[in-house]
Design a protein around this motif. Structure first.
Motif, PDB file in Angstrom:
ATOM      1  N   SER A 134       0.866  -1.192   0.000  1.00  0.00           N
ATOM      2  CA  SER A 134       0.000   0.000   0.000  1.00  0.00           C
ATOM      3  C   SER A 134       0.893   1.230   0.000  1.00  0.00           C
ATOM      4  CB  SER A 134      -0.930   0.000   1.224  1.00  0.00           C
ATOM      5  OG  SER A 134      -0.174   0.107   2.420  1.00  0.00           O
ATOM      6  N   PHE A 135       0.271   2.357  -0.234  1.00  0.00           N
ATOM      7  CA  PHE A 135       1.030   3.608  -0.224  1.00  0.00           C
ATOM      8  C   PHE A 135       0.270   4.659   0.574  1.00  0.00           C
ATOM      9  CE2 PHE A 135       1.834   7.861  -1.905  1.00  0.00           C
ATOM     10  CZ  PHE A 135       3.206   7.949  -1.712  1.00  0.00           C
ATOM     11  N   SER A 136       1.032   5.393   1.403  1.00  0.00           N
ATOM     12  CA  SER A 136       0.469   6.509   2.166  1.00  0.00           C
ATOM     13  C   SER A 136       1.508   7.616   2.229  1.00  0.00           C
ATOM     14  CB  SER A 136       0.068   6.056   3.579  1.00  0.00           C
ATOM     15  OG  SER A 136       1.218   5.670   4.307  1.00  0.00           O
ATOM     16  N   ALA A 137       1.022   8.814   2.551  1.00  0.00           N
ATOM     17  CA  ALA A 137       1.935   9.960   2.629  1.00  0.00           C
ATOM     18  C   ALA A 137       3.010   9.750   3.679  1.00  0.00           C
ATOM     19  CB  ALA A 137       1.134  11.236   2.939  1.00  0.00           C
ATOM     20  N   ALA A 138       2.700   9.020   4.726  1.00  0.00           N
ATOM     21  CA  ALA A 138       3.685   8.771   5.784  1.00  0.00           C
ATOM     22  C   ALA A 138       4.894   8.012   5.261  1.00  0.00           C
ATOM     23  CB  ALA A 138       3.031   8.021   6.938  1.00  0.00           C
ATOM     24  N   MET A 139       4.679   7.139   4.254  1.00  0.00           N
ATOM     25  CA  MET A 139       5.802   6.385   3.699  1.00  0.00           C
ATOM     26  C   MET A 139       6.800   7.288   2.971  1.00  0.00           C
ATOM     27  SD  MET A 139       3.853   3.078   2.114  1.00  0.00           S
ATOM     28  CE  MET A 139       2.791   2.026   3.126  1.00  0.00           C
ATOM     29  N   ALA A 140       6.334   8.410   2.444  1.00  0.00           N
ATOM     30  CA  ALA A 140       7.223   9.309   1.696  1.00  0.00           C
ATOM     31  C   ALA A 140       7.950  10.295   2.599  1.00  0.00           C
ATOM     32  CB  ALA A 140       6.418  10.064   0.648  1.00  0.00           C
ATOM     33  N   ILE A 141       7.454  10.447   3.823  1.00  0.00           N
ATOM     34  CA  ILE A 141       8.048  11.469   4.693  1.00  0.00           C
ATOM     35  C   ILE A 141       9.486  11.123   5.043  1.00  0.00           C
ATOM     36  CG2 ILE A 141       7.944  12.521   6.969  1.00  0.00           C
ATOM     37  CD1 ILE A 141       4.910  12.403   6.781  1.00  0.00           C
ATOM     38  N   GLY A 142       9.738   9.885   5.426  1.00  0.00           N
ATOM     39  CA  GLY A 142      11.093   9.505   5.855  1.00  0.00           C
ATOM     40  C   GLY A 142      12.143   9.698   4.779  1.00  0.00           C
ATOM     41  N   PRO A 143      12.015   9.035   3.634  1.00  0.00           N
ATOM     42  CA  PRO A 143      13.023   9.221   2.578  1.00  0.00           C
ATOM     43  C   PRO A 143      13.123  10.660   2.082  1.00  0.00           C
ATOM     44  CG  PRO A 143      11.742   7.248   2.171  1.00  0.00           C
ATOM     45  CD  PRO A 143      11.063   7.945   3.305  1.00  0.00           C
ATOM     46  N   ALA A 144      11.965  11.358   1.974  1.00  0.00           N
ATOM     47  CA  ALA A 144      12.015  12.744   1.494  1.00  0.00           C
ATOM     48  C   ALA A 144      12.701  13.648   2.508  1.00  0.00           C
ATOM     49  CB  ALA A 144      10.593  13.241   1.204  1.00  0.00           C
ATOM     50  N   LEU A 145      12.358  13.450   3.791  1.00  0.00           N
ATOM     51  CA  LEU A 145      13.000  14.263   4.829  1.00  0.00           C
ATOM     52  C   LEU A 145      14.497  13.986   4.911  1.00  0.00           C
ATOM     53  CD1 LEU A 145      12.555  16.311   7.066  1.00  0.00           C
ATOM     54  CD2 LEU A 145      12.131  14.411   8.645  1.00  0.00           C
ATOM     55  N   GLY A 146      14.864  12.705   4.769  1.00  0.00           N
ATOM     56  CA  GLY A 146      16.293  12.363   4.760  1.00  0.00           C
ATOM     57  C   GLY A 146      17.021  13.018   3.599  1.00  0.00           C
ATOM     58  N   ALA A 147      16.377  13.037   2.430  1.00  0.00           N
ATOM     59  CA  ALA A 147      16.997  13.672   1.264  1.00  0.00           C
ATOM     60  C   ALA A 147      17.178  15.175   1.492  1.00  0.00           C
ATOM     61  CB  ALA A 147      16.158  13.423   0.023  1.00  0.00           C
ATOM     62  N   ALA A 148      16.153  15.813   2.064  1.00  0.00           N
ATOM     63  CA  ALA A 148      16.245  17.252   2.329  1.00  0.00           C
ATOM     64  C   ALA A 148      17.356  17.556   3.335  1.00  0.00           C
ATOM     65  CB  ALA A 148      14.902  17.769   2.841  1.00  0.00           C
ATOM     66  N   VAL A 149      17.433  16.744   4.394  1.00  0.00           N
ATOM     67  CA  VAL A 149      18.504  16.943   5.388  1.00  0.00           C
ATOM     68  C   VAL A 149      19.866  16.761   4.754  1.00  0.00           C
ATOM     69  CG1 VAL A 149      19.525  16.000   7.486  1.00  0.00           C
ATOM     70  CG2 VAL A 149      17.057  16.338   7.348  1.00  0.00           C
ATOM     71  N   ALA A 150      20.024  15.741   3.924  1.00  0.00           N
ATOM     72  CA  ALA A 150      21.315  15.493   3.269  1.00  0.00           C
ATOM     73  C   ALA A 150      21.707  16.666   2.376  1.00  0.00           C
ATOM     74  CB  ALA A 150      21.245  14.203   2.458  1.00  0.00           C
ATOM     75  N   VAL A 151      20.742  17.174   1.591  1.00  0.00           N
ATOM     76  CA  VAL A 151      21.039  18.314   0.725  1.00  0.00           C
ATOM     77  C   VAL A 151      21.459  19.524   1.554  1.00  0.00           C
ATOM     78  CG1 VAL A 151      20.039  19.979  -0.889  1.00  0.00           C
ATOM     79  CG2 VAL A 151      19.558  17.545  -1.158  1.00  0.00           C
ATOM     80  N   ALA A 152      20.725  19.800   2.632  1.00  0.00           N
ATOM     81  CA  ALA A 152      21.045  20.953   3.463  1.00  0.00           C
ATOM     82  C   ALA A 152      22.423  20.804   4.108  1.00  0.00           C
ATOM     83  CB  ALA A 152      19.971  21.146   4.530  1.00  0.00           C
ATOM     84  N   VAL A 153      22.713  19.621   4.634  1.00  0.00           N
ATOM     85  CA  VAL A 153      24.000  19.396   5.303  1.00  0.00           C
ATOM     86  C   VAL A 153      25.156  19.499   4.321  1.00  0.00           C
ATOM     87  CG1 VAL A 153      25.402  17.680   6.508  1.00  0.00           C
ATOM     88  CG2 VAL A 153      23.019  18.035   7.174  1.00  0.00           C
ATOM     89  N   VAL A 154      25.028  18.828   3.169  1.00  0.00           N
ATOM     90  CA  VAL A 154      26.139  18.816   2.205  1.00  0.00           C
ATOM     91  C   VAL A 154      26.358  20.199   1.617  1.00  0.00           C
ATOM     92  CG1 VAL A 154      26.919  17.913  -0.011  1.00  0.00           C
ATOM     93  CG2 VAL A 154      25.890  16.388   1.677  1.00  0.00           C
ATOM     94  N   TRP A 155      25.291  20.874   1.231  1.00  0.00           N
ATOM     95  CA  TRP A 155      25.459  22.216   0.666  1.00  0.00           C
ATOM     96  C   TRP A 155      25.989  23.188   1.721  1.00  0.00           C
ATOM     97  CZ3 TRP A 155      20.735  23.337  -3.043  1.00  0.00           C
ATOM     98  CH2 TRP A 155      20.841  22.480  -4.155  1.00  0.00           C
ATOM     99  N   GLY A 156      25.513  23.063   2.948  1.00  0.00           N
ATOM    100  CA  GLY A 156      26.045  23.929   4.006  1.00  0.00           C
ATOM    101  C   GLY A 156      27.524  23.678   4.250  1.00  0.00           C
ATOM    102  N   TYR A 157      27.909  22.389   4.262  1.00  0.00           N
ATOM    103  CA  TYR A 157      29.316  22.058   4.450  1.00  0.00           C
ATOM    104  C   TYR A 157      30.173  22.589   3.312  1.00  0.00           C
ATOM    105  CZ  TYR A 157      33.582  19.311   4.476  1.00  0.00           C
ATOM    106  OH  TYR A 157      34.890  18.936   4.446  1.00  0.00           O
ATOM    107  N   GLN A 158      29.671  22.432   2.077  1.00  0.00           N
ATOM    108  CA  GLN A 158      30.431  22.920   0.925  1.00  0.00           C
ATOM    109  C   GLN A 158      30.581  24.435   0.950  1.00  0.00           C
ATOM    110  OE1 GLN A 158      28.220  21.294  -2.362  1.00  0.00           O
ATOM    111  NE2 GLN A 158      29.266  19.306  -2.295  1.00  0.00           N
ATOM    112  N   ALA A 159      29.525  25.132   1.388  1.00  0.00           N
ATOM    113  CA  ALA A 159      29.631  26.594   1.497  1.00  0.00           C
ATOM    114  C   ALA A 159      30.665  26.986   2.546  1.00  0.00           C
ATOM    115  CB  ALA A 159      28.261  27.182   1.847  1.00  0.00           C
ATOM    116  N   LEU A 160      30.644  26.289   3.685  1.00  0.00           N
ATOM    117  CA  LEU A 160      31.643  26.575   4.722  1.00  0.00           C
ATOM    118  C   LEU A 160      33.047  26.246   4.234  1.00  0.00           C
ATOM    119  CD1 LEU A 160      29.840  25.234   7.922  1.00  0.00           C
ATOM    120  CD2 LEU A 160      30.233  27.630   7.285  1.00  0.00           C
TER     121      LEU A 160
END
Length: 406
Positions: A134-160
């Motif tokens: 089955s599919f629900s919005a809750a299933m997309a939250i984890g991978p999507a949130l992880g992707a957003a955190v990774a992008v923020a962390v990596v881009w922030g690190y690269q800027a620093l």
């Protein structure tokens, strides 16, 4: 592994090891849960976990992955393929997507990295949904949130990191500039000191030796006919040598000229005229005009050296019988005039300086006056004598007193 920069720093090395451990831990977790949970296809899940781990382990030992975007992309594709197989066999493979985000963002160009992260997140969500039937919005939250955190962390690190590199380059440029400036200042200091030494040697030792040479020549000429005159010349030469020895010792010790110790400039100039008249066939007279005011050591030394050099030139070259030395206090200026009745010369035809014959006197006198913000003028003509005038302001620029504290 080095996924951020070719030259690892202790911080990035620590992050790389944390990423390695995270991948190993998540793959091990998938394998352990397959065994303990008695899930179907447990052997295949373990094999997929081991294959994914081995494929991942190849990356850190391949130099091409760190040097080439193409090699890194191929390696990431291989790791992604192994991970997709694992995800198809077990829902626990979805957690491996999180470290893959960081690898993709570090090793791929920015746009390609973001596209790879989005694709990985979509695959992770889809794979997890298939296992849940089955599919629900809750299933997309984890991978999507992880992707957003990774992008923020990596881009922030690269800027620093870019800001750190920018500051490092600025510091290196500043250090190099300071080194160049120090070298330039050292060179300027050496040249200034050489110039000062040349002036001092010319106006003291060279002039003294020239005077001794003239006295000994006079003694040599007088020796056959007038031994008493020869003895007087030799005695004067001996006294001149003693005076120059004292001058040289004070010069080495960087002290003021002995003739100025305990005396005013006017006294020193009068003594200089008296000594010159006694040692040579010339009458040198000193005159003082105006109300004397205290002068800096730099002023006194410069004027005394100019007078010594001018009288030495008069004795050696002018063939004069009289020389008038006048020290004048003119309010905000002090002036020194030396006038002789010698045969004179054409100032426009001065010979160039020569180590053997001299010729440094006028250049040295002009350098002394200019160093104190003053002027030096010379008026002469063949058969009409010579007039030299040095004019110094009483308040020279503060940076132009090198001889006050040699």
């Amino acid at each position: 592994m080095n996924s951020a920069a070719p030259a690892l720093t202790p911080t990035t090395r620590a992050l790389a090891w944390c990423l390695h451990l995270l991948v190993i831990g998540l793959l091990s977790l998938a394998a352990v849960r397959a065994v303990t949970g008695e899930r179907p296809h447990a052997g295949w899940i373990i094999a997929a976990s081991v294959l994914c781990g081995l494929t991942y382990a190849v990356g850190p030992v391949l130099p091409g992955v760190r040097r080439s975007r193409r090699a890194a992309a191929l390696w990431l594709a291989a790791v992604g393929a192994c991970w997709t197989v694992l995800l198809a066999l077990s829902a626990d493979g979805v957690w491996v997507a999180f470290p893959l985000y960081f690898l993709q963002l570090h090793l791929l160009p920015r746009r390609a990295g973001v596209a790879a992260v989005v694709a990985t997140a979509v695959v992770a969500i889809a794979g997890f949904a298939v296992h849940q039937d089955s599919f629900s919005a809750a299933m997309a939250i984890g991978p999507a949130l992880g992707a957003a955190v990774a992008v923020a962390v990596v881009w922030g690190y690269q800027a620093l990191y870019r800001e750190s590199e920018h500051r490092r380059r600025l510091i290196e440029e500043l250090t190099a500039t300071r080194a160049d400036l120090a070298a330039a200042q050292h060179t300027a200091g050496v040249l200034a000191e050489r110039d000062r030494l040349a002036r001092e040697i010319h106006d003291t030792l060279a002039q003294g030796l020239s005077s001794i040479q003239l006295l000994l020549r006079a003694a040599e000429r007088a020796l056959p006919q007038a031994p008493q005159n020869a003895a007087r010349y030799v005695d004067q030469a001996r006294q001149a040598a003693a005076d120059n020895l004292a001058e040289a010792r004070r010069f080495v010790a960087a002290l003021t000229p002995p003739i100025l110790e305990g005396f005013t400039l006017a006294d020193a100039l009068e003594r200089l005229c008296t000594t010159t008249s006694a040692r040579h066939r010339i009458t040198a007279r000193f005159h003082l005009t105006g109300d004397p005011v205290p002068l800096t050591t730099a002023h006194e030394v410069a004027l005394l050296r100019i007078a010594q050099s001018a009288l030495a030139n008069t004795v050696r070259h002018a063939g004069a019988t009289t020389a008038e030395v006048t020290l004048s206090y003119l309010g905000d200026h002090v002036a020194l005039d030396i006038v002789d009745d010698g045969h004179g010369f054409d100032p426009t035809l001065l010979a160039a300086s020569d180590p053997e014959t001299g010729g440094f006197g006028l250049a040295v006198m002009r350098a002394r006056t200019q160093a104190l913000g003053g002027t030096l003028t010379i008026e002469s003509a063949p058969g009409r004598g010579t007039a030299l005038a040095a004019r110094l302001p009483l308040t020279p620029p503060s940076a132009t007193e090198p001889e006050a504290h040699p």
